[in-house]
Design an enzyme around this catalytic site. Structure first.
Site, short mmCIF file in Angstrom:
data_model
loop_
_atom_site.label_atom_id
_atom_site.label_comp_id
_atom_site.label_asym_id
_atom_site.label_seq_id
_atom_site.Cartn_x
_atom_site.Cartn_y
_atom_site.Cartn_z
CG HIS A 290 -2.19 0.79 1.02
ND1 HIS A 290 -2.27 1.90 0.20
CD2 HIS A 290 -3.44 0.66 1.56
CE1 HIS A 290 -3.50 2.40 0.24
NE2 HIS A 290 -4.22 1.66 1.05
CD GLU B 287 -12.65 -1.02 -23.73
OE1 GLU B 287 -12.66 -2.21 -24.09
OE2 GLU B 287 -13.66 -0.40 -23.35
#
Length: 451
Positions: A172, A395
């Protein structure tokens, strides 16, 4: 009225029958690795030294069989590390300061190719978090010692149907949710043989504490390490927890906003996130375990926490391409009696005030607090929102993911918000894990608040 996503948990596969075909390291280009350096980590990054695992599921695409996808991903990730060079580095403690930083030593990121004996459809409902999804992600490479594990590891798992999953494990300290979304968009651009859509800003000193540090606000959302028995933001519990998913449609959220607007002061925005968070807070705070405790519980003060992106709140603003953790913890607190009796709009106002107080000076004060005291966020419940991060909107050459989600490990003090993949896509799933008696009351107050 709000509804349970499923009245009873589905029968989940306990073993996805995953076989590791290849486990190796990938490296940036020689041009990048020739210059060794370290990367400063901000006080926000410092407390987030743990792995975040996400899985991105894709339907079969005859033009992109898994073998082809694996090689495309391998090449694109190598290119990506030229811009994100810290992903090939290692965490270390700077002996002179005692702080964590990233040694950008080009030691490599993990790359794993695996296969499951199941089809994607046989995995069942992807919305319902399955602990077995952890088999689709690699965090530790067995070939490396514990002190030389990569900050970033990528696992490509193919299914019998031709579908596949990208499992990504990141420490993280490397990304917050927004910068990870940008990383995915950049990866998709490289896969499409285009330049990076958003070249990253890796300068973490932009969130460096001031000299000297100046704490100008009380920070009720933070606690010093020495003042708290726990050593992580929210500990796992040994209690047996019931797990349920509550679904809110876009129409239900709209009605909650309309209801809140009737009694809101108008000083803060009545947003979808604020009304859902207010709903969660009320339910969690009023979910006491016994009737004997209920009266005392009403006099108890409850604190809810949630993350606020500070990129646009600082002066000067952080670049939108900032890669590090540019989120701070906002809070709201009130006695449970107020959460029971006050109009819903006032509870929403209290939630909204948490983000409203996150000005440039407040954010800098919180960062300076971390420099002086060393601590972490602390409250009764944390709302962790994956709702509008948009991972499933990226995408790729083979299309958008069927579903993207974190690997969920149940915590009684963390409530997760996930995007609704059905309907108009504007609803939300509320994922809660609580002891059985508390879950019964949580569900009661959930339905009561919606009514």
């Amino acid at each position: 009225m709000g509804s349970l996503y499923q009245e009873s948990p589905p029968l989940l596969l306990q073993d996805l029958k995953v076989t590791i075909k290849e486990s190796t390291l990938i490296f940036p280009s020689e041009e990048t690795t020739s210059e060794k350096k370290s990367m400063f980590l901000s006080n926000v990054d410092q407390i987030l030294n743990f792995d975040v695992q996400t899985v991105h599921f894709f339907r079969p695409n005859k033009d992109f069989p898994p073998e082809m996808v694996s090689e495309k991903l391998r090449k694109a990730l190598v290119k990506a590390m030229d811009a994100y060079e810290f992903l090939a580095g290692r965490l270390r403690v700077d002996p002179s300061s005692g702080r964590l930083d990233v040694d950008c030593n080009g030691a490599g990121a993990g790359f794993v190719i695996a296969a499951s004996e199941y089809t994607l459809e046989e995995l069942g409902d992807l919305v319902y978090p399955n602990p077995a999804f952890a088999q689709l992600v690699t965090s530790q490479l067995e070939s490396l010692p514990k002190d030389d594990q990569p900050l970033f590891a990528f696992q490509m798992t193919s299914f019998k149907c031709g579908g596949f999953a990208m499992g990504i494990s990141t420490n993280h300290t490397t990304f917050d949710g927004l910068s990870f979304k940008t990383f995915l968009e950049n990866l998709a651009s490289l896969l499409n043989e285009k330049p990076l859509s958003t070249p990253p800003c890796n300068d973490r000193t932009l969130l460096k504490a001031r000299t000297p540090p100046s704490v100008t606000f009380p920070h009720h959302e933070l606690v010093k390490f020495l003042d708290c028995e726990t050593t992580t933001v929210f500990e796992a519990t040994s209690q047996k927890l019931d797990f349920k998913i509550f679904k809110l449609s876009s129409d239900q959220i709209k009605k909650l906003k309309e209801r809140a607007s009737e009694t809101s002061s108008g000083d803060v925005r009545v947003t979808g996130f604020n009304v859902v968070t207010a709903l969660v807070w009320r339910c969690k705070a009023l979910s006491v375990t016994t009737e004997e405790e209920e009266e005392a519980n009403l006099e108890r003060e409850s604190t809810i926490l949630y993350a606020v992106d500070i990129r646009g709140r600082l002066n000067p603003e952080l670049p939108s391409s900032y890669t590090g953790n540019a989120v701070l913890t906002a809070y709201a607190k009130a006695k449970c009696n107020a959460l029971l009796e006050e109009p819903f709009g006032e509870i929403v106002d209290m939630v909204g005030e948490g983000a409203k107080r996150m000005t440039n000076e407040y954010a800098r004060s919180a960062i300076d607090w971390g420099e002086l005291y060393k601590g972490f966020p602390h409250g009764e419940v944390l709302v962790s929102s994956w709702w509008k991060l948009g991972f499933a909107e990226v995408e790729y050459p083979w299309g958008k993911p069927k579903y993207s989600c974190p690997v969920v490990y149940h915590r009684k003090d963390i409530v997760l918000l996930f995007p609704d993949i059905d309907g108009d896509g504007k609803g939300v799933y509320v994922l809660a894990a609580l002891p059985s008696k508390e879950m019964i009351k949580f569900q009661h107050w959930f339905e009561d608040t919606l009514c």
